[in-house]
Motif scaffolding. Structure first.
Motif, short mmCIF file in Angstrom:
data_model
loop_
_atom_site.label_atom_id
_atom_site.label_comp_id
_atom_site.label_asym_id
_atom_site.label_seq_id
_atom_site.Cartn_x
_atom_site.Cartn_y
_atom_site.Cartn_z
N UNK A 213 0.76 -1.66 -0.24
CA UNK A 213 -0.16 0.45 -0.06
C UNK A 213 1.22 1.25 0.28
N UNK A 214 0.87 1.70 -1.21
CA UNK A 214 1.15 3.21 -1.10
C UNK A 214 0.61 4.88 -1.26
N UNK A 215 0.03 4.68 0.23
CA UNK A 215 -0.70 6.24 0.17
C UNK A 215 -0.26 6.71 1.10
N UNK A 216 -0.11 8.32 0.64
CA UNK A 216 1.00 8.82 1.80
C UNK A 216 0.14 10.45 2.33
N UNK A 217 0.94 10.68 3.57
CA UNK A 217 0.12 11.73 3.68
C UNK A 217 1.18 13.01 4.75
N UNK A 218 0.55 14.27 4.40
CA UNK A 218 1.24 15.65 4.36
C UNK A 218 1.12 15.84 5.91
N UNK A 219 2.57 16.80 6.22
CA UNK A 219 2.64 16.64 7.30
C UNK A 219 0.95 17.91 7.73
N UNK A 220 0.40 18.13 6.98
CA UNK A 220 -0.28 18.69 7.27
C UNK A 220 -1.62 18.02 7.76
N UNK A 221 -2.09 17.03 6.24
CA UNK A 221 -3.24 16.30 7.20
C UNK A 221 -2.87 15.09 8.64
N UNK B 263 -1.23 15.79 10.79
CA UNK B 263 -1.61 16.87 12.20
C UNK B 263 -3.30 17.41 12.14
N UNK B 264 -3.68 17.52 10.89
CA UNK B 264 -5.23 17.14 10.89
C UNK B 264 -5.78 15.99 11.56
N UNK B 265 -5.69 14.76 11.23
CA UNK B 265 -6.27 13.44 11.48
C UNK B 265 -5.87 12.84 12.92
N UNK B 266 -4.56 13.30 13.56
CA UNK B 266 -4.06 13.12 15.05
C UNK B 266 -5.00 14.51 15.72
N UNK B 267 -5.84 14.99 15.14
CA UNK B 267 -6.47 16.38 15.97
C UNK B 267 -8.34 15.13 15.96
N UNK B 268 -8.12 15.05 14.89
CA UNK B 268 -9.43 14.22 14.81
C UNK B 268 -9.09 13.18 16.36
N UNK C 219 2.62 7.16 11.34
CA UNK C 219 2.30 6.95 13.14
C UNK C 219 0.54 7.07 13.48
N UNK C 220 -0.36 7.34 11.48
CA UNK C 220 -1.49 7.43 12.25
C UNK C 220 -2.00 6.10 11.74
N UNK C 221 -3.15 5.71 12.00
CA UNK C 221 -3.89 4.24 11.44
C UNK C 221 -4.71 4.54 10.55
N UNK C 222 -4.22 3.90 9.54
CA UNK C 222 -5.07 4.29 8.51
C UNK C 222 -5.61 3.60 7.82
N UNK C 223 -7.61 3.78 7.41
CA UNK C 223 -8.27 2.23 7.47
C UNK C 223 -9.10 2.10 5.96
N UNK D 138 -3.12 15.27 1.21
CA UNK D 138 -3.57 16.77 1.74
C UNK D 138 -3.81 17.59 2.62
N UNK D 139 -3.93 18.33 3.22
CA UNK D 139 -5.23 19.30 4.07
C UNK D 139 -4.79 20.90 4.10
N UNK D 140 -5.10 21.54 3.39
CA UNK D 140 -5.11 22.95 3.00
C UNK D 140 -6.79 23.73 3.15
N UNK D 141 -5.84 25.35 3.24
CA UNK D 141 -6.98 25.95 4.33
C UNK D 141 -6.70 27.39 3.37
N UNK D 142 -7.43 27.77 2.80
CA UNK D 142 -7.74 28.68 1.96
C UNK D 142 -8.70 30.28 2.44
N UNK D 143 -8.38 30.79 2.85
CA UNK D 143 -8.99 31.91 3.54
C UNK D 143 -10.23 30.50 4.53
N UNK D 144 -11.43 30.90 4.67
CA UNK D 144 -12.13 30.52 5.95
C UNK D 144 -12.09 28.87 6.13
N UNK D 145 -12.13 28.39 3.99
CA UNK D 145 -12.00 26.79 3.80
C UNK D 145 -11.29 26.01 4.67
#
Length: 108
Positions: free
Chosen positions: A1-9, A11-16, A59-63, A78-85
């Motif tokens: 399996x070769x899914x990758x997660x950027x550092x910002x994603x 961080x967001x997943x760890x918050x959830x 270190x993030x368990x992805x199912x 990836x996880x991106x912020x653009x203005x309020x979105x």
């Protein structure tokens, strides 16, 4: 399996996951919908299904369920912020087309 997660994603997943300590991990997959055929699903997985596979990615368990696995192989999340979105963004080498709104995709 070769899914990758950027550092910002990551961080967001760890918050959830920190807000839901009983969750088995982050569910990543697809469902049939939208104007192009498939839409991505990112959610907390409260429990594992029979056909689920769990991957530790930075270190993030992805199912991922067995039906989604071939469609998301090689995807970068990836996880991106653009203005309020703020939203997850997917770079999927299997996608051969996307709808105009970016919510769904097709595969060849």
């Amino acid at each position: 399996m070769t899914i990758s997660i950027t550092p910002s994603a990551q961080q967001r997943m760890r918050q959830f996951l920190a807000q839901a300590p009983s969750a088995a991990g982050v569910r990543f997959g697809v469902k049939r919908t939208g104007c192009s055929g498939f839409a991505y699903v990112v959610d907390l997985a409260e429990q594992l299904g029979e056909d689920d596979q769990t991957f530790q990615i930075e270190g993030v368990p992805v199912i991922v369920d067995a039906k989604s696995l071939p469609l998301v192989e090689g995807t970068e999340i990836d996880f991106q912020r653009q203005g309020l979105n703020a939203s997850f963004v997917f770079r999927n080498p299997n996608a051969t087309g996307e709808c105009g709104c970016g919510e769904s995709f097709t595969v060849g």
